[in-house]
Motif scaffolding. Structure first.
Motif, PDB file in Angstrom:
ATOM      1  N   LEU A   1      15.849  30.291 -21.244  1.00  0.00           N
ATOM      2  CA  LEU A   1      14.883  29.641 -20.366  1.00  0.00           C
ATOM      3  C   LEU A   1      14.218  28.471 -21.086  1.00  0.00           C
ATOM      4  CD1 LEU A   1      14.843  32.931 -19.705  1.00  0.00           C
ATOM      5  CD2 LEU A   1      13.145  32.186 -18.045  1.00  0.00           C
ATOM      6  N   LEU A   2      14.214  27.334 -20.448  1.00  0.00           N
ATOM      7  CA  LEU A   2      13.626  26.119 -21.012  1.00  0.00           C
ATOM      8  C   LEU A   2      12.703  25.484 -19.983  1.00  0.00           C
ATOM      9  CD1 LEU A   2      16.877  24.520 -22.518  1.00  0.00           C
ATOM     10  CD2 LEU A   2      15.133  25.818 -23.768  1.00  0.00           C
ATOM     11  N   VAL A   3      11.556  24.976 -20.447  1.00  0.00           N
ATOM     12  CA  VAL A   3      10.594  24.323 -19.562  1.00  0.00           C
ATOM     13  C   VAL A   3      10.419  22.875 -20.000  1.00  0.00           C
ATOM     14  CG1 VAL A   3       8.216  24.296 -18.722  1.00  0.00           C
ATOM     15  CG2 VAL A   3       9.379  26.470 -19.109  1.00  0.00           C
ATOM     16  N   PHE A   4      10.494  21.956 -19.032  1.00  0.00           N
ATOM     17  CA  PHE A   4      10.354  20.527 -19.309  1.00  0.00           C
ATOM     18  C   PHE A   4       9.207  19.958 -18.479  1.00  0.00           C
ATOM     19  CE2 PHE A   4      14.791  21.715 -19.761  1.00  0.00           C
ATOM     20  CZ  PHE A   4      15.141  21.185 -20.988  1.00  0.00           C
ATOM     21  N   SER A   5       8.386  19.116 -19.097  1.00  0.00           N
ATOM     22  CA  SER A   5       7.348  18.401 -18.355  1.00  0.00           C
ATOM     23  C   SER A   5       7.979  17.274 -17.558  1.00  0.00           C
ATOM     24  CB  SER A   5       6.303  17.845 -19.316  1.00  0.00           C
ATOM     25  OG  SER A   5       5.593  18.882 -19.948  1.00  0.00           O
ATOM     26  N   LEU A   6       7.340  16.915 -16.457  1.00  0.00           N
ATOM     27  CA  LEU A   6       7.835  15.843 -15.600  1.00  0.00           C
ATOM     28  C   LEU A   6       7.060  14.559 -15.879  1.00  0.00           C
ATOM     29  CD1 LEU A   6       7.990  17.850 -12.245  1.00  0.00           C
ATOM     30  CD2 LEU A   6       9.859  17.429 -13.846  1.00  0.00           C
ATOM     31  N   GLY A   7       7.789  13.481 -16.077  1.00  0.00           N
ATOM     32  CA  GLY A   7       7.130  12.190 -16.282  1.00  0.00           C
ATOM     33  C   GLY A   7       6.662  11.581 -14.985  1.00  0.00           C
ATOM     34  N   ASN A   8       7.420  11.824 -13.920  1.00  0.00           N
ATOM     35  CA  ASN A   8       7.076  11.275 -12.605  1.00  0.00           C
ATOM     36  C   ASN A   8       7.993  11.911 -11.571  1.00  0.00           C
ATOM     37  OD1 ASN A   8       5.812   9.617 -10.657  1.00  0.00           O
ATOM     38  ND2 ASN A   8       5.718   7.925 -12.124  1.00  0.00           N
ATOM     39  N   THR A   9       7.675  11.757 -10.294  1.00  0.00           N
ATOM     40  CA  THR A   9       8.504  12.293  -9.221  1.00  0.00           C
ATOM     41  C   THR A   9       8.470  11.345  -8.031  1.00  0.00           C
ATOM     42  OG1 THR A   9       6.758  13.532  -8.076  1.00  0.00           O
ATOM     43  CG2 THR A   9       7.878  14.661  -9.900  1.00  0.00           C
ATOM     44  N   ARG A  10       9.346  11.594  -7.085  1.00  0.00           N
ATOM     45  CA  ARG A  10       9.353  10.905  -5.782  1.00  0.00           C
ATOM     46  C   ARG A  10       9.893  11.865  -4.735  1.00  0.00           C
ATOM     47  NH1 ARG A  10       7.177   7.383  -8.310  1.00  0.00           N
ATOM     48  NH2 ARG A  10       7.359   5.133  -8.062  1.00  0.00           N
ATOM     49  N   GLY A  11       9.591  11.590  -3.499  1.00  0.00           N
ATOM     50  CA  GLY A  11      10.216  12.311  -2.394  1.00  0.00           C
ATOM     51  C   GLY A  11       9.600  13.645  -2.041  1.00  0.00           C
ATOM     52  N   PHE A  12       8.357  13.897  -2.482  1.00  0.00           N
ATOM     53  CA  PHE A  12       7.717  15.173  -2.148  1.00  0.00           C
ATOM     54  C   PHE A  12       6.728  14.973  -0.992  1.00  0.00           C
ATOM     55  CE2 PHE A  12       9.351  16.001  -6.295  1.00  0.00           C
ATOM     56  CZ  PHE A  12       9.659  17.349  -6.278  1.00  0.00           C
TER      57      PHE A  12
ATOM     58  N   GLY B   1       3.639  10.711  -6.292  1.00  0.00           N
ATOM     59  CA  GLY B   1       4.692  11.167  -7.194  1.00  0.00           C
ATOM     60  C   GLY B   1       4.139  11.594  -8.542  1.00  0.00           C
ATOM     61  N   TYR B   2       3.225  10.810  -9.078  1.00  0.00           N
ATOM     62  CA  TYR B   2       2.632  11.168 -10.367  1.00  0.00           C
ATOM     63  C   TYR B   2       1.767  12.422 -10.236  1.00  0.00           C
ATOM     64  CZ  TYR B   2       0.162  10.897 -14.778  1.00  0.00           C
ATOM     65  OH  TYR B   2      -0.347  11.191 -16.012  1.00  0.00           O
ATOM     66  N   SER B   3       1.041  12.546  -9.124  1.00  0.00           N
ATOM     67  CA  SER B   3       0.214  13.726  -8.899  1.00  0.00           C
ATOM     68  C   SER B   3       1.064  14.988  -8.865  1.00  0.00           C
ATOM     69  CB  SER B   3      -0.561  13.577  -7.580  1.00  0.00           C
ATOM     70  OG  SER B   3      -1.360  14.705  -7.332  1.00  0.00           O
ATOM     71  N   VAL B   4       2.215  14.930  -8.214  1.00  0.00           N
ATOM     72  CA  VAL B   4       3.132  16.078  -8.170  1.00  0.00           C
ATOM     73  C   VAL B   4       3.623  16.420  -9.571  1.00  0.00           C
ATOM     74  CG1 VAL B   4       5.408  16.857  -7.384  1.00  0.00           C
ATOM     75  CG2 VAL B   4       3.847  15.753  -5.786  1.00  0.00           C
ATOM     76  N   SER B   5       3.897  15.399 -10.379  1.00  0.00           N
ATOM     77  CA  SER B   5       4.409  15.643 -11.734  1.00  0.00           C
ATOM     78  C   SER B   5       3.398  16.388 -12.600  1.00  0.00           C
ATOM     79  CB  SER B   5       4.797  14.323 -12.406  1.00  0.00           C
ATOM     80  OG  SER B   5       3.655  13.590 -12.825  1.00  0.00           O
ATOM     81  N   LEU B   6       2.124  16.300 -12.265  1.00  0.00           N
ATOM     82  CA  LEU B   6       1.096  17.028 -13.005  1.00  0.00           C
ATOM     83  C   LEU B   6       1.021  18.491 -12.588  1.00  0.00           C
ATOM     84  CD1 LEU B   6      -1.796  14.389 -12.928  1.00  0.00           C
ATOM     85  CD2 LEU B   6      -0.137  14.779 -14.752  1.00  0.00           C
TER      86      LEU B   6
ATOM     87  N   ILE C   1       0.832  -1.198   0.000  1.00  0.00           N
ATOM     88  CA  ILE C   1       0.000   0.000   0.000  1.00  0.00           C
ATOM     89  C   ILE C   1       0.870   1.252   0.000  1.00  0.00           C
ATOM     90  CG2 ILE C   1      -1.623   1.362   1.384  1.00  0.00           C
ATOM     91  CD1 ILE C   1      -2.837  -1.318   2.309  1.00  0.00           C
ATOM     92  N   ASN C   2       1.928   1.245   0.818  1.00  0.00           N
ATOM     93  CA  ASN C   2       2.824   2.410   0.879  1.00  0.00           C
ATOM     94  C   ASN C   2       3.520   2.651  -0.456  1.00  0.00           C
ATOM     95  OD1 ASN C   2       2.213   2.992   3.557  1.00  0.00           O
ATOM     96  ND2 ASN C   2       3.857   1.700   4.360  1.00  0.00           N
ATOM     97  N   TYR C   3       3.921   1.571  -1.122  1.00  0.00           N
ATOM     98  CA  TYR C   3       4.521   1.714  -2.460  1.00  0.00           C
ATOM     99  C   TYR C   3       3.525   2.368  -3.418  1.00  0.00           C
ATOM    100  CZ  TYR C   3       8.854  -0.962  -1.847  1.00  0.00           C
ATOM    101  OH  TYR C   3      10.090  -1.377  -1.469  1.00  0.00           O
ATOM    102  N   LEU C   4       2.295   1.881  -3.387  1.00  0.00           N
ATOM    103  CA  LEU C   4       1.267   2.400  -4.289  1.00  0.00           C
ATOM    104  C   LEU C   4       0.983   3.867  -4.005  1.00  0.00           C
ATOM    105  CD1 LEU C   4      -0.891   1.964  -6.467  1.00  0.00           C
ATOM    106  CD2 LEU C   4      -2.441   1.189  -4.657  1.00  0.00           C
ATOM    107  N   VAL C   5       0.864   4.223  -2.722  1.00  0.00           N
ATOM    108  CA  VAL C   5       0.584   5.609  -2.346  1.00  0.00           C
ATOM    109  C   VAL C   5       1.705   6.529  -2.803  1.00  0.00           C
ATOM    110  CG1 VAL C   5       0.392   7.181  -0.376  1.00  0.00           C
ATOM    111  CG2 VAL C   5      -0.945   5.071  -0.419  1.00  0.00           C
ATOM    112  N   ARG C   6       2.967   6.111  -2.612  1.00  0.00           N
ATOM    113  CA  ARG C   6       4.098   6.944  -3.036  1.00  0.00           C
ATOM    114  C   ARG C   6       4.102   7.143  -4.544  1.00  0.00           C
ATOM    115  NH1 ARG C   6       7.005   4.133   1.096  1.00  0.00           N
ATOM    116  NH2 ARG C   6       7.865   2.662  -0.425  1.00  0.00           N
ATOM    117  N   ARG C   7       3.752   6.108  -5.267  1.00  0.00           N
ATOM    118  CA  ARG C   7       3.716   6.227  -6.737  1.00  0.00           C
ATOM    119  C   ARG C   7       2.607   7.176  -7.184  1.00  0.00           C
ATOM    120  NH1 ARG C   7       4.824  -0.036  -8.743  1.00  0.00           N
ATOM    121  NH2 ARG C   7       6.928  -0.196  -7.819  1.00  0.00           N
TER     122      ARG C   7
END
Length: 208
Positions: free
Chosen positions: A197-208, A128-133, A119-125
């Protein structure tokens, strides 16, 4: 149950939608009419409230999938359905005339579960994806003397990453910026002398 992830995605509204051509603006005009929905209990509760919990004769039919076409097919006078961007609704010639409720995705877990690690793995994933949005990655070059001003404009999640360039008068900076603020941030950085200045989209994140 324990709430683990709340908001950030899946935000939408459950709306009463009527054909634009009908000219209906007040949902009380639909009392006694035909309603198609995938949410019969919520729809009934809404129309019961409009009628003051008296008999109103509104006919609610349950349909799963492509609810928005019911009016065009002559099956309904209105529909009760979820609206996110409204594109599907407008394409079907419908407009929202009343909001029943606002809803969003919530992840909950059983604190007594024997699968806590999974469950903790799933929640972190999911987090992380929510932050990337919500964020984008902004990279730019700035004069060394303007670094403090640049950091005040875009402080980042914790602090910017600063790298030395071959030209000792310039620094390379990279930082996370909220997606809905990045245009204004870029304008301000450019005004103080930032370049490239360059802007990049995020595919995913961790640690937030």
């Amino acid at each position: 149950y324990q709430r683990r992830v709340h908001g950030g995605f899946g935000l939408c509204k459950l709306c009463v939608q009527a054909p634009v051509s009908s000219g209906i603006q007040d949902p009380s005009e639909l009392l006694g009419k035909r309603v198609v929905t995938s949410f019969p209990t919520l729809a009934k509760r809404f129309f019961d409230g409009l009628a003051g919990n008296t008999d109103h004769g509104t006919k609610i039919k349950v349909v799963h999938g492509s609810v928005e076409v019911a009016c065009n097919l002559g099956l309904a006078d209105c529909v009760v359905d979820l609206v996110e961007t409204g594109e599907t609704m407008r394409a079907a010639g419908l407009e929202a005339i009343a909001d029943i409720m606002t809803t969003r995705t919530v992840i909950i877990s059983n604190p007594q579960s024997s699968h806590k690690e999974m469950i903790n793995y799933l929640v972190r994933r999911i987090k992380g994806y929510s932050v990337s949005l919500k964020f984008v990655y902004l990279a730019y070059n700035v004069p060394r003397v303007k670094l403090d001003e640049a950091k005040a404009i875009a402080p980042g999640a914790r602090s910017p990453t600063v790298s030395i360039l071959e030209d000792p008068e310039w620094l390379a900076v990279s930082v996370l910026v909220k997606r809905n603020e990045v245009q204004l941030v870029m304008d301000k950085l450019e005004q103080i002398g930032a370049r490239d200045l360059l802007v990049f989209s995020l595919g995913n994140t961790r640690g937030f």
